[in-house]
Design a protein around this motif. Structure first.
Motif, PDB file in Angstrom:
ATOM      1  N   LYS A 235       0.826  -1.208   0.000  1.00  0.00           N
ATOM      2  CA  LYS A 235       0.000   0.000   0.000  1.00  0.00           C
ATOM      3  C   LYS A 235       0.859   1.255   0.000  1.00  0.00           C
ATOM      4  N   LEU A 236       1.954   1.243   0.756  1.00  0.00           N
ATOM      5  CA  LEU A 236       2.801   2.415   0.861  1.00  0.00           C
ATOM      6  C   LEU A 236       3.718   2.579  -0.350  1.00  0.00           C
ATOM      7  N   ALA A 237       4.355   1.483  -0.761  1.00  0.00           N
ATOM      8  CA  ALA A 237       5.439   1.571  -1.734  1.00  0.00           C
ATOM      9  C   ALA A 237       4.970   1.500  -3.179  1.00  0.00           C
ATOM     10  N   GLY A 238       3.774   0.965  -3.428  1.00  0.00           N
ATOM     11  CA  GLY A 238       3.348   0.819  -4.812  1.00  0.00           C
ATOM     12  C   GLY A 238       4.094  -0.307  -5.491  1.00  0.00           C
ATOM     13  N   GLY A 239       4.484  -0.114  -6.739  1.00  0.00           N
ATOM     14  CA  GLY A 239       5.055  -1.212  -7.507  1.00  0.00           C
ATOM     15  C   GLY A 239       6.444  -0.975  -8.041  1.00  0.00           C
ATOM     16  N   TYR A 240       7.213  -0.063  -7.426  1.00  0.00           N
ATOM     17  CA  TYR A 240       8.580   0.160  -7.861  1.00  0.00           C
ATOM     18  C   TYR A 240       9.566  -0.454  -6.875  1.00  0.00           C
ATOM     19  N   PRO A 241      10.584  -1.193  -7.357  1.00  0.00           N
ATOM     20  CA  PRO A 241      11.471  -1.955  -6.465  1.00  0.00           C
ATOM     21  C   PRO A 241      12.175  -1.115  -5.405  1.00  0.00           C
ATOM     22  N   ALA A 242      12.677   0.074  -5.756  1.00  0.00           N
ATOM     23  CA  ALA A 242      13.419   0.869  -4.784  1.00  0.00           C
ATOM     24  C   ALA A 242      12.539   1.257  -3.597  1.00  0.00           C
ATOM     25  N   ALA A 243      11.300   1.640  -3.864  1.00  0.00           N
ATOM     26  CA  ALA A 243      10.391   2.014  -2.780  1.00  0.00           C
ATOM     27  C   ALA A 243      10.038   0.799  -1.930  1.00  0.00           C
TER      28      ALA A 243
END
Length: 362
Positions: free
Chosen positions: A202-210
């Motif tokens: 929920k917080l990071a979404g779908g990008y690996p670094a986040a």
């Protein structure tokens, strides 16, 4: 925080690479068809790792494995910084365009695969002559390119839009995000519960670094004194987005549980500064049809010939009409063909015309 749990360096081992199945298929289809492409995505979307994965897996895609050269354009300060590694891969000497052209013609290997990272940070070696040479080798079938950039081609390399098809790195689907979290946590012997995993997604979404950042903060909150890792994640993401190329990219991920996309947006400043509108860039084109310019020369010759032979007011009227057609075509070329080579020829030729040259496009 002392020792990080999750590495932020690009992935080089194909066994550790997770996700991007859709984009990998698109890139492999392009390579198999002999085309070149560019992957466009914000910082932290995994572009460098994807390039390494493509380079390592290309042998399973193409019938004949090519020579693979990986280069970060941020480190290309001179043309030879680009040419030398390519020549070494072909086992040839030299560091200039002529040597590389000769090596390509003498090579009996498949087309070279050139992986260009950090296209938006290209150094002084990425000049127009170098880009033109690369495009020429691509068109001749000596070279295929997969590039990576955090900005679209029309903003950083408009002359490459006809050479590289663009593939946007959208946020990974939820299924791939869960697989990535499982792979990352297993390598560190961590075991987040389903609630924590849902919070990370929920917080990071779908990008690996986040995703790595969210897991890193969660892991430290478990190993040290308790703190609000979610609030810290929001603060760090907000600071990163303030000066990052990720601004303007959607963080929505595809959820398998819902028929629609669930959009998760990072916390933004309450009053973001408005960006000035960028001027619209002219469309570029590949000037490979000299017949159009031949038509223009015929029209000009016809106008002069009619005016000379007829010699009457009617003859000069027809000549003037043909001149007006020339000017109209020059304006049309600039309007519809953009800043291509033929457009410049038309404009310059029109400015040389007596009397009517003042009506040439600016």
């Amino acid at each position: 925080m002392t020792q990080p749990y999750f590495s932020t360096t690009p992935i080089h081992d194909p066994r550790d690479f997770v996700g991007r199945e859709r984009e990998i298929v698109q890139i492999n289809e392009a390579l198999a068809a002999g085309r070149s492409c560019a992957v466009i995505g914000p910082q932290g979307s995994g572009k460098t790792s994807l390039l390494h994965h493509i380079g390592q897996a290309v042998a399973m895609v193409l019938d004949e494995p090519p020579q693979v050269v990986f280069l970060s354009l941020a480190r290309v300060n001179e043309a030879r910084d680009l040419y030398s590694p390519m020549l070494r891969a072909l086992r040839a000497n030299g560091d200039d365009e002529l040597s590389l052209t000769q090596a390509f013609h003498e090579a009996t290997t498949p087309p070279m695969l050139l992986l260009l990272d950090d296209l938006e940070s290209a150094g002084m070696g990425w000049i127009g002559v170098v880009r033109s040479a690369l495009r020429g080798w691509v068109n001749e079938g000596f070279l295929q390119i997969v590039a990576a950039s955090s900005q679209p081609l029309d903003q950083i390399a408009a002359d490459w839009q006809s050479t590289l098809s663009q593939i946007t790195l959208a946020p990974m689907p939820e299924r791939e995000v869960r697989s990535l979290i499982t792979t990352l946590t297993q390598s560190t012997n961590l075991n987040p519960d389903p609630t924590t995993i849902s919070q990370v997604i929920k917080l990071a979404g779908g990008y690996p670094a986040a995703i790595k950042l969210a897991l890193e903060l969660w892991a430290h909150s478990q190993a040290t004194t308790q703190f609000d890792w979610q609030q810290m994640f929001r603060e760090q993401q907000q600071a990163a987005y303030a000066g990052s190329s990720a601004a303007g990219y959607s963080t929505a991920i595809e959820s398998e549980a819902l028929p629609t996309k669930v959009k998760q947006h990072p916390v933004q400043p309450s009053k973001p500064a408005a960006k000035p509108a960028e001027p619209q860039r002219p469309r570029s084109y590949k000037a490979d049809d000299p017949s159009e310019f031949l038509i223009m020369l015929i029209l000009l010759s016809l106008a002069v010939l009619i005016g000379y032979l007829v010699g009457s007011w009617l003859g000069w009227f027809v000549a003037g009409l043909i001149m007006l057609i020339w000017i109209g075509l020059a304006h049309a070329m600039v309007r519809w063909r953009g800043n291509g080579a033929l457009s410049h020829i038309y404009v310059r030729a029109t400015r040389w015309l007596p009397v009517v040259g003042r009506f040439a496009p600016k």
